[in-house]
Design a protein around this motif. Structure first.
Motif, PDB file in Angstrom:
ATOM      1  N   ARG A  18      42.309   9.722  18.656  1.00 21.83           N
ATOM      2  CA  ARG A  18      42.562   9.768  17.211  1.00 21.83           C
ATOM      3  C   ARG A  18      42.873  11.213  16.765  1.00 21.83           C
ATOM      4  O   ARG A  18      43.765  11.443  15.945  1.00 21.83           O
ATOM      5  CB  ARG A  18      41.354   9.217  16.462  1.00 21.83           C
ATOM      6  N   ALA A  22      46.374  12.447  15.161  1.00 26.28           N
ATOM      7  CA  ALA A  22      46.407  13.120  13.861  1.00 26.28           C
ATOM      8  C   ALA A  22      47.114  14.475  13.961  1.00 26.28           C
ATOM      9  O   ALA A  22      47.903  14.835  13.090  1.00 26.28           O
ATOM     10  CB  ALA A  22      44.993  13.299  13.322  1.00 26.28           C
ATOM     11  N   ARG A  25      50.724  13.824  14.018  1.00 25.30           N
ATOM     12  CA  ARG A  25      51.142  12.942  12.929  1.00 25.30           C
ATOM     13  C   ARG A  25      51.646  11.589  13.421  1.00 25.30           C
ATOM     14  O   ARG A  25      52.724  11.147  13.051  1.00 25.30           O
ATOM     15  CB  ARG A  25      52.193  13.633  12.075  1.00 25.30           C
ATOM     16  N   ARG A  26      50.835  10.950  14.266  1.00 27.00           N
ATOM     17  CA  ARG A  26      51.157   9.625  14.796  1.00 27.00           C
ATOM     18  C   ARG A  26      50.159   8.607  14.254  1.00 27.00           C
ATOM     19  O   ARG A  26      48.953   8.843  14.284  1.00 27.00           O
ATOM     20  CB  ARG A  26      51.077   9.585  16.326  1.00 27.00           C
ATOM     21  N   ALA A  27      50.660   7.512  13.747  1.00 29.68           N
ATOM     22  CA  ALA A  27      49.774   6.424  13.340  1.00 29.68           C
ATOM     23  C   ALA A  27      49.316   5.698  14.597  1.00 29.68           C
ATOM     24  O   ALA A  27      50.017   5.678  15.606  1.00 29.68           O
ATOM     25  CB  ALA A  27      50.508   5.463  12.418  1.00 29.68           C
ATOM     26  N   THR A  29      46.823   2.179  16.157  1.00 29.43           N
ATOM     27  CA  THR A  29      46.018   0.987  15.955  1.00 29.43           C
ATOM     28  C   THR A  29      45.059   0.872  17.127  1.00 29.43           C
ATOM     29  O   THR A  29      45.399   1.235  18.254  1.00 29.43           O
ATOM     30  CB  THR A  29      46.876  -0.286  15.861  1.00 29.43           C
ATOM     31  N   LEU A  65      49.955   3.942  19.902  1.00 24.95           N
ATOM     32  CA  LEU A  65      50.396   5.032  19.042  1.00 24.95           C
ATOM     33  C   LEU A  65      51.839   4.782  18.635  1.00 24.95           C
ATOM     34  O   LEU A  65      52.678   4.447  19.485  1.00 24.95           O
ATOM     35  CB  LEU A  65      50.259   6.363  19.776  1.00 24.95           C
ATOM     36  N   ASP A  66      52.131   4.930  17.350  1.00 23.44           N
ATOM     37  CA  ASP A  66      53.475   4.689  16.832  1.00 23.44           C
ATOM     38  C   ASP A  66      54.418   5.811  17.210  1.00 23.44           C
ATOM     39  O   ASP A  66      53.999   6.932  17.477  1.00 23.44           O
ATOM     40  CB  ASP A  66      53.435   4.569  15.309  1.00 23.44           C
TER      41      ASP A  66
END
Length: 146
Positions: A18, A22, A25-27, A29, A65-66
């Motif tokens: 996480r 951060a 800057r990756r979203a 789930t 990770l997006d």
């Protein structure tokens, strides 16, 4: 070979991933399975039991990770992990993600036998190399060919 800090729990590994996400800057789930009846690799636990024989609750997580490259991380209760970058599998997490997102990863090709390897240098002169399956490269992999 550099000794990377060991992350003692699945939750601490998820927290480390996480933080890397951060920082870049990756979203992300996260899907988490807790209990021997829910995790995938629990051969030591009796059927329909939630805890291991020692009374502990095993914890497994799957993280996506997006963005590009497509990255997923599977964290197992035994303390190991599997990370996949555009279909290529590796086995280390925070230093690996930092190298990939930091632009250090590259693809090395060879003429004979024909093929490609994804190379990810880590701190301390350690480099992971994995064969890229298939004939064609994804756009992200193609952009890193040396």
């Amino acid at each position: 070979m550099t000794d990377h800090p060991h992350l003692p729990t699945t939750e601490s590994a998820v927290t480390a991933v996480r933080a890397v996400a951060a920082a870049h800057r990756r979203a992300m789930t996260v899907a988490e399975d807790i209990g021997a009846d829910r995790t995938s690799r629990r051969t030591s636990a009796p059927l329909f039991s939630v805890t291991d024989p020692d009374g502990s609750l095993p914890h497994e997580a799957y993280v996506e990770l997006d963005g590009s490259p497509a990255i997923s991380v599977r964290l197992f209760p035994e303390g190991d992990a599997q990370i996949t970058v555009d279909g290529v599998e590796f086995h280390d997490v925070p230093p690996f993600l930092t190298s990939v997102y930091g632009g250090l990863a590259f693809v090395k090709g060879r003429f004979f036998p024909p093929g490609h390897k994804l190379c990810v240098p880590l701190p301390g002169d350690e480099t992971y190399q994995e064969h890229i399956p298939g004939v064609s490269l994804t756009p992200w992999l193609s952009g890193r060919v040396r």
